[in-house]
Design a protein around this motif. Structure first.
Motif, PDB file in Angstrom:
ATOM      1  N   ARG A  58       0.806  -1.015  -0.058  1.00 50.93           N
ATOM      2  CA  ARG A  58       0.120  -0.150   0.018  1.00 50.93           C
ATOM      3  C   ARG A  58       0.741   1.326  -0.039  1.00 50.93           C
ATOM      4  N   ALA A  59       1.948   1.302   0.682  1.00 47.97           N
ATOM      5  CA  ALA A  59       2.797   2.459   0.571  1.00 47.97           C
ATOM      6  C   ALA A  59       3.386   2.618  -0.637  1.00 47.97           C
ATOM      7  N   ILE A  60       3.804   1.701  -1.176  1.00 41.46           N
ATOM      8  CA  ILE A  60       4.424   1.855  -2.683  1.00 41.46           C
ATOM      9  C   ILE A  60       3.378   2.151  -3.587  1.00 41.46           C
ATOM     10  N   ARG A  61       2.032   1.659  -3.550  1.00 41.73           N
ATOM     11  CA  ARG A  61       1.042   2.053  -4.290  1.00 41.73           C
ATOM     12  C   ARG A  61       0.723   3.572  -4.301  1.00 41.73           C
ATOM     13  N   ASN A  62       0.681   4.014  -2.967  1.00 42.94           N
ATOM     14  CA  ASN A  62       0.300   5.254  -2.805  1.00 42.94           C
ATOM     15  C   ASN A  62       1.530   6.339  -2.797  1.00 42.94           C
ATOM     16  N   GLY A  63       2.636   5.899  -3.182  1.00 38.63           N
ATOM     17  CA  GLY A  63       3.672   6.637  -3.271  1.00 38.63           C
ATOM     18  C   GLY A  63       4.163   7.380  -1.964  1.00 38.63           C
ATOM     19  N   THR A  64       3.918   6.656  -0.874  1.00 40.34           N
ATOM     20  CA  THR A  64       4.452   7.324   0.383  1.00 40.34           C
ATOM     21  C   THR A  64       5.748   6.709   0.827  1.00 40.34           C
ATOM     22  N   THR A  65       6.870   7.231  -0.095  1.00 39.82           N
ATOM     23  CA  THR A  65       7.912   6.407  -0.154  1.00 39.82           C
ATOM     24  C   THR A  65       9.052   7.557   0.134  1.00 39.82           C
ATOM     25  N   GLN A  66       8.960   8.800   0.540  1.00 37.27           N
ATOM     26  CA  GLN A  66       9.793   9.811   0.674  1.00 37.27           C
ATOM     27  C   GLN A  66      10.600   9.625   1.996  1.00 37.27           C
ATOM     28  N   TYR A  67      11.833  10.264   2.160  1.00 38.86           N
ATOM     29  CA  TYR A  67      12.555  10.391   3.218  1.00 38.86           C
ATOM     30  C   TYR A  67      11.629  10.666   4.381  1.00 38.86           C
ATOM     31  N   THR A  68      11.734   9.782   5.429  1.00 32.66           N
ATOM     32  CA  THR A  68      11.043  10.443   6.796  1.00 32.66           C
ATOM     33  C   THR A  68      12.073  10.921   7.622  1.00 32.66           C
ATOM     34  N   GLN A  69      11.661  11.655   8.836  1.00 29.85           N
ATOM     35  CA  GLN A  69      12.702  12.162   9.903  1.00 29.85           C
ATOM     36  C   GLN A  69      13.720  11.047  10.108  1.00 29.85           C
ATOM     37  N   ALA A  70      14.935  11.523  10.408  1.00 34.49           N
ATOM     38  CA  ALA A  70      15.736  10.660  10.907  1.00 34.49           C
ATOM     39  C   ALA A  70      15.735   9.602  12.105  1.00 34.49           C
TER      40      ALA A  70
END
Length: 394
Positions: A58-70
């Protein structure tokens, strides 16, 4: 090309060297009646359960793949915090939790933050080899203190006190331990921490197998003792996410900005997809599945270790967690006319087509007499391995 002295200090990881040899032989016997059985690598045969896999997709499909906080996704830090409350009855605020690229990154960050060149860190012998190499990579020195079966192959407060000197910075423990599967009794751990704290030292504890504890006496996090204890944990073992490379670190609140600064520069962040997937680890259905699997690991232990003992591969301390058997093979080596556990591992590989890990990696305190079996394989594989070993040793 000149190689740094830092790199030269790091010994080969012999677990992986043996694994390479086993893989080569496995290809040769793959289509025979006795394909290779791998009891050498500490990796669960279970994979991430369905909800975790779905969360990753789901994360890949929705594009929620950017950097997070360290420091990691805030919702994930919160869920880890809740897990400590629900599972161990210990309040660990999310602000003290840093999500890392596996327990390896957590150990590296802790060592870089706290160890100066020349500092000594006390560790039990035997212990997981990579832990001492993290100390070495931070320009420190791992001091291995021999332990015995009577001590559950763990350090004691008396030994820590006796070994402490002007260079000592602290201790690095593991409970449950790799390779022994044994834990430190909570009372002894408290005494160790008191010795360390009285000398202004640091207590680091590897708790990556804590979720796979089988004995209520030992299944407690060291974080219950004091807020200044530093705990390393992982999604690899209990949560069955080895290749996802996700772990976490619990540190005193004042240390979080230091760890964050190092993580920003060295890693940016842990895998974003893995972090989103890990949120589903704490769903009730996932936890129920993990507990079912924990019971299966215990059942494997309860079958395999008595079988080893009956063959003369004595396991001197019943592991209370993890999925390892630390077996003394010296009697069998004498019977077979071979030198030590290194030769024994290759004999077993050759004759029984069973891959195991010799004790060479894990220290110097009679480790050449011991071999580590991993019970992270299926019950069927364990039963087949026992049958082959019995035939070989008859």
């Amino acid at each position: 090309m000149k190689i740094s002295t830092r790199a030269q200090r790091i010994e080969p990881f012999y677990v992986m060297e043996v694994a390479k040899a086993a893989s080569t032989m496995a290809r040769e016997v793959a289509h025979t009646e006795r394909p290779m059985i791998f009891l050498n690598i500490g990796e669960p045969d279970f994979t991430a359960p369905p909800l975790v896999q779905e969360a990753a997709a789901r994360a890949i499909r929705n594009g929620t793949t950017q950097y997070t906080q360290a420091t990691g996704l805030e919702p994930l830090r919160e869920r880890i915090s809740d897990w400590y409350t629900q599972r161990f009855g210990v309040a660990v605020p999310a602000r003290r939790i840093v999500v890392t690229a596996g327990a390896s990154a957590a150990l590296q960050l802790a060592c870089l933050a706290l160890i100066e060149a020349g500092d000594e860190i006390l560790m039990p012998d035997p212990s997981y080899p990579c832990n001492r190499h993290f100390v070495s990579a931070a320009e420190g020195t791992a001091v291995l203190i021999p332990t015995s079966a009577n001590e559950r192959f763990q350090l004691s407060a008396d030994k820590v006190q006796a070994a402490w000197n002007d260079k000592t910075r602290g201790v690095l423990l593991a409970s449950p331990s790799n390779p022994t599967g044994t834990s430190i009794h909570p009372d002894e751990l408290r005494r160790i921490h008191e010795v360390v704290s009285a000398r202004g030292g640091i207590t680091l504890i590897d708790e990556i197998y804590l979720g796979l504890s089988f004995d209520d006496t030992f299944g407690h996090t060291a974080l219950a003792l004091n807020d200044d204890i530093i705990s390393i944990n992982s999604f690899s073992k209990y949560f069955n996410m080895t290749g996802w490379r996700l772990g976490w670190l619990v540190v005193p609140e004042a240390l979080v900005p230091v760890i964050e600064r190092l993580a920003q520069n060295l890693f940016i962040c842990a895998s974003t997809v893995s972090q989103h997937a890990a949120l589903a680890c704490f769903d009730a259905l996932s936890i129920a599945e993990y507990e079912r699997r924990r019971a299966e690991f215990k059942a494997r232990r309860d079958f395999f270790i008595p079988a080893l003992n009956a063959m003369g591969l004595n396991v001197p301390v019943m592991p209370d967690g993890a999925f390892y058997a630390w077996a003394d093979c010296s009697q069998i080596c004498s019977k077979l006319g071979i030198r030590d556990s290194w030769d024994f591992a290759f004999e077993v590989m050759k004759q029984a087509h069973v891959a195991v890990t010799p004790g060479r990696d894990f220290g110097n305190a009679d480790t050449h007499h011991f071999v580590r079996f991993s019970t992270a394989s299926s019950m069927q594989h364990l039963q087949d391995a026992v049958a082959r070993l019995r035939a070989m040793l008859a």
